[in-house]
Motif scaffolding. Structure first.
Motif, PDB file in Angstrom:
ATOM      1  N   ASN A   1      -6.686   4.684   6.320  1.00 37.75           N
ATOM      2  CA  ASN A   1      -7.562   3.589   6.716  1.00 37.75           C
ATOM      3  C   ASN A   1      -7.440   2.820   7.995  1.00 37.75           C
ATOM      4  O   ASN A   1      -8.052   2.157   8.597  1.00 37.75           O
ATOM      5  CB  ASN A   1      -7.055   2.487   5.745  1.00 37.75           C
ATOM      6  N   LYS A   2      -6.497   3.765   9.028  1.00 37.02           N
ATOM      7  CA  LYS A   2      -6.369   3.031  10.327  1.00 37.02           C
ATOM      8  C   LYS A   2      -7.653   3.021  10.961  1.00 37.02           C
ATOM      9  O   LYS A   2      -8.413   4.145  10.942  1.00 37.02           O
ATOM     10  CB  LYS A   2      -5.390   3.959  11.223  1.00 37.02           C
TER      11      LYS A   2
ATOM     12  N   ALA B   1      -2.685   3.866   3.959  1.00 36.56           N
ATOM     13  CA  ALA B   1      -2.681   3.122   5.204  1.00 36.56           C
ATOM     14  C   ALA B   1      -3.160   3.864   6.173  1.00 36.56           C
ATOM     15  O   ALA B   1      -3.736   3.539   7.133  1.00 36.56           O
ATOM     16  CB  ALA B   1      -1.228   2.552   5.228  1.00 36.56           C
TER      17      ALA B   1
ATOM     18  N   HIS C   1       3.652  -4.886   9.275  1.00 33.68           N
ATOM     19  CA  HIS C   1       2.728  -3.943   8.805  1.00 33.68           C
ATOM     20  C   HIS C   1       1.455  -3.935   9.585  1.00 33.68           C
ATOM     21  O   HIS C   1       0.692  -5.156   9.456  1.00 33.68           O
ATOM     22  CB  HIS C   1       2.509  -3.540   7.316  1.00 33.68           C
ATOM     23  N   SER C   2       0.690  -2.980  10.166  1.00 33.26           N
ATOM     24  CA  SER C   2      -0.435  -3.360  10.989  1.00 33.26           C
ATOM     25  C   SER C   2      -1.579  -3.616  10.051  1.00 33.26           C
ATOM     26  O   SER C   2      -2.502  -4.432  10.261  1.00 33.26           O
ATOM     27  CB  SER C   2      -1.016  -2.047  11.767  1.00 33.26           C
ATOM     28  N   LEU C   3      -1.538  -2.943   8.790  1.00 32.88           N
ATOM     29  CA  LEU C   3      -2.504  -3.176   7.705  1.00 32.88           C
ATOM     30  C   LEU C   3      -2.464  -4.719   7.413  1.00 32.88           C
ATOM     31  O   LEU C   3      -3.465  -5.253   7.144  1.00 32.88           O
ATOM     32  CB  LEU C   3      -2.218  -2.464   6.546  1.00 32.88           C
TER      33      LEU C   3
ATOM     34  N   ASN D   1      -8.998  -4.917  15.475  1.00 33.98           N
ATOM     35  CA  ASN D   1      -8.322  -5.240  14.444  1.00 33.98           C
ATOM     36  C   ASN D   1      -6.903  -4.217  14.366  1.00 33.98           C
ATOM     37  O   ASN D   1      -6.160  -4.189  13.049  1.00 33.98           O
ATOM     38  CB  ASN D   1      -9.068  -4.165  13.054  1.00 33.98           C
ATOM     39  N   THR D   2      -6.571  -3.904  15.439  1.00 32.11           N
ATOM     40  CA  THR D   2      -5.058  -2.983  15.526  1.00 32.11           C
ATOM     41  C   THR D   2      -4.166  -4.291  16.228  1.00 32.11           C
ATOM     42  O   THR D   2      -4.594  -5.012  16.900  1.00 32.11           O
ATOM     43  CB  THR D   2      -5.240  -1.790  16.245  1.00 32.11           C
TER      44      THR D   2
ATOM     45  N   GLN E   1      -3.954  -6.806  10.004  1.00 36.17           N
ATOM     46  CA  GLN E   1      -5.551  -6.536  10.077  1.00 36.17           C
ATOM     47  C   GLN E   1      -6.106  -7.542   8.758  1.00 36.17           C
ATOM     48  O   GLN E   1      -7.222  -8.345   9.209  1.00 36.17           O
ATOM     49  CB  GLN E   1      -5.942  -5.208   9.567  1.00 36.17           C
TER      50      GLN E   1
ATOM     51  N   ALA F   1       0.805  -1.137   0.169  1.00 34.83           N
ATOM     52  CA  ALA F   1      -0.129  -0.034  -0.020  1.00 34.83           C
ATOM     53  C   ALA F   1       0.869   1.293  -0.012  1.00 34.83           C
ATOM     54  O   ALA F   1       2.248   1.034   0.202  1.00 34.83           O
ATOM     55  CB  ALA F   1      -1.020  -0.073   1.152  1.00 34.83           C
TER      56      ALA F   1
END
Length: 479
Positions: free
Chosen positions: A194-195, A191, A219-221, A211-212, A224, A186
């Motif tokens: 979108n947090k 990103a 990467h957190s994304l 979701n965190t 998730q 991304a």
């Protein structure tokens, strides 16, 4: 155009391939098929209770699987009739710390696995699959489960550099596997936008969204996406083994519908054919009636990186299986040695078909072709384990069933690859033949083989299971 019967077997292969983006998924799919066929799952950690006429399987690391059917006339010391293949293929595996941020992009750090044609991974719609360790419960009551995961949507891409910025690229593109192969996940801006916004609780402190994640390695994304697919919280993902995968499905294609276009044909094609051959050669009540041996398939992990692992062909996994089966029926230690000498291994790994645009890469008298049937591989320096006796046995089975067969020897001025064949032959002393179906584009992200060679392979391996006991009784060597 390929016949309907050939399309049927190849169509079953397509289903197997599309269900198996990783070695873990391939074992899972094999396990499902074996259970449907009446095979009972047993466990290496537990006791075995075996009976002649019954069928069993076990997994190791969930990336290697061994299945076997015991003949009704089996007694300890009789031989094992084995087809060995491997579940892994060259790919890009996520690094332990995969979080890479450069120039406003979120990238995923990967390491190369095996000897892939890495330039073929550029500009492909990629996703991620593999296995995760998931925490379930809290505190002292917590447990940890092993769960397969696969994101089906394309979420990553490795973009090539425009020719305007590299005018000499067509004179020779050399991939730097450290700097060029990081897939783009991304942009940093998107990103960030979108947090998931956290809410404040009654005490005024922020409540962390499920979701965190507090994991700083990835990467957190990405976490998730994985958590959403696995149905868990991102912070419950304790660890994983994941790899990049092509999202384009395997298909039967070509103007005459004669080809299979797919990734991972090396070696899931041989894994599938050997598995289906064993299942169908042990499917009826009478199939094991006159069998005095044990019919077995062993699908190993880590062949592409040398097989030296706890679940590779270099491990004791197959020897352990032969030993436990023999010793269950007798405590006589000498019977295992006899069983080894009465056994036979078919090392099944895909072979190099003659390429019409690079014909000089093949030795002129050994040019395997698509549609030509299974290829018997020879090498005087023992890079393949085939000898005159084992080649004859495998070729005689083909003759008896009117199946085509081919021979391959690498050119003297080129290095020769190898397989699990020499590893297992030298480790156990079992007679071995190295074979494989011919294919093009080996180790590309997208390979190809022929529909009818899938059918030839299945029929040949099935005939091996059904005919070997009778044929072997007619052969005298060490007399």
């Amino acid at each position: 155009m390929a016949k309907d019967s050939e399309i049927s077997v190849a169509g079953d292969l397509i289903d197997f391939l599309n269900a198996s983006p990783t070695a873990f998924h391939a074992v899972d799919e094999a396990k499902k098929r074996l259970k449907v066929a009446g095979y009972e799952q047993i466990y290496e950690k537990g006791d075995w209770n075996l009976q002649p006429g019954n069928k069993y399987f076990f997994t190791r690391n969930y990336s290697t699987i061994v299945a076997f059917a015991i003949g009704k006339k089996y007694v300890a010391g009789n031989g094992f009739h084995i087809v060995g293949a491997h579940t892994d293929s060259p790919c890009l595996k996520l690094k332990p710390v995969s979080k890479v941020s450069k120039a406003g992009y979120l990238e995923v750090g990967v390491q190369t696995y095996g000897g892939g044609l890495w330039h073929t991974w550029f500009d492909r719609d990629l996703t991620i699959a593999g296995r995760m360790i998931i925490k379930e419960g809290k505190g002292t009551s917590a447990s940890y489960s092993h769960r397969l995961v696969r994101i089906t949507e394309p979420i990553m891409r490795i973009p090539t550099l425009a020719i305007h910025l590299d005018r000499g690229v067509n004179d020779g593109f050399k991939v730097n596997t450290q700097t060029h192969l990081a897939p783009v996940l991304a942009t940093s801006v998107k990103a960030e936008l979108n947090k998931v916004v956290t809410e404040n609780g009654p005490d005024g402190k922020p409540i962390e969204s499920p979701n965190t994640s507090s994991n700083q390695k990835h990467h957190s994304l990405l976490l998730q996406l994985l958590a959403a697919r696995a149905g868990c919280k991102a912070d419950d993902i304790c660890d994983f083994e994941l790899q990049a995968c092509d999202t384009q499905p395997s298909i039967i294609a070509g103007a005459m519908k004669e080809f299979v276009f797919s990734g991972r044909l090396d070696n899931l094609c041989m894994s599938f054919c050997s598995l289906k051959a064993l299942i169908d050669a042990t499917g009826s009540d009478k199939s094991l009636e006159d069998e005095s041996g044990v019919r077995m398939v062993a699908l190993f992990d880590h062949e592409e990186v040398g097989s030296s692992s706890a679940q590779g062909a270099g491990s004791p996994v197959m020897f352990d299986a032969l030993s436990r089966i023999t010793n269950f029926f007798s405590s006589d230690a000498q019977l295992l040695e006899k069983a080894m000498q009465r056994s036979f291994l078919v090392s099944a790994d895909m072979a190099h078909a003659l390429h019409p645009n690079y014909m000089d890469k093949h030795e002129e008298n050994h040019q395997p072709k698509l549609h030509g049937g299974l290829v018997i591989k020879h090498n005087a320096n023992q890079r393949y384990a085939t000898n005159a006796v084992t080649a004859f046995i495998f070729r005689e089975i083909a003759t008896n069933h009117n199946l085509p067969v081919q021979d391959f020897v690498v050119r003297n001025d080129m290095p020769c690859g190898s397989t699990i064949g020499p590893i297992l032959a030298s480790g156990t002393g079992i007679r071995t033949v190295d074979i494989g179906a011919p294919q093009l584009s080996m180790h590309s992200i997208r390979e190809m083989c022929a529909v009818d060679d899938v059918n030839h392979s299945y029929k040949h391996l099935k005939a091996f299971y059904e005919d070997f006991t009778c044929l072997d009784a007619k052969i005298a060597v060490d007399v």
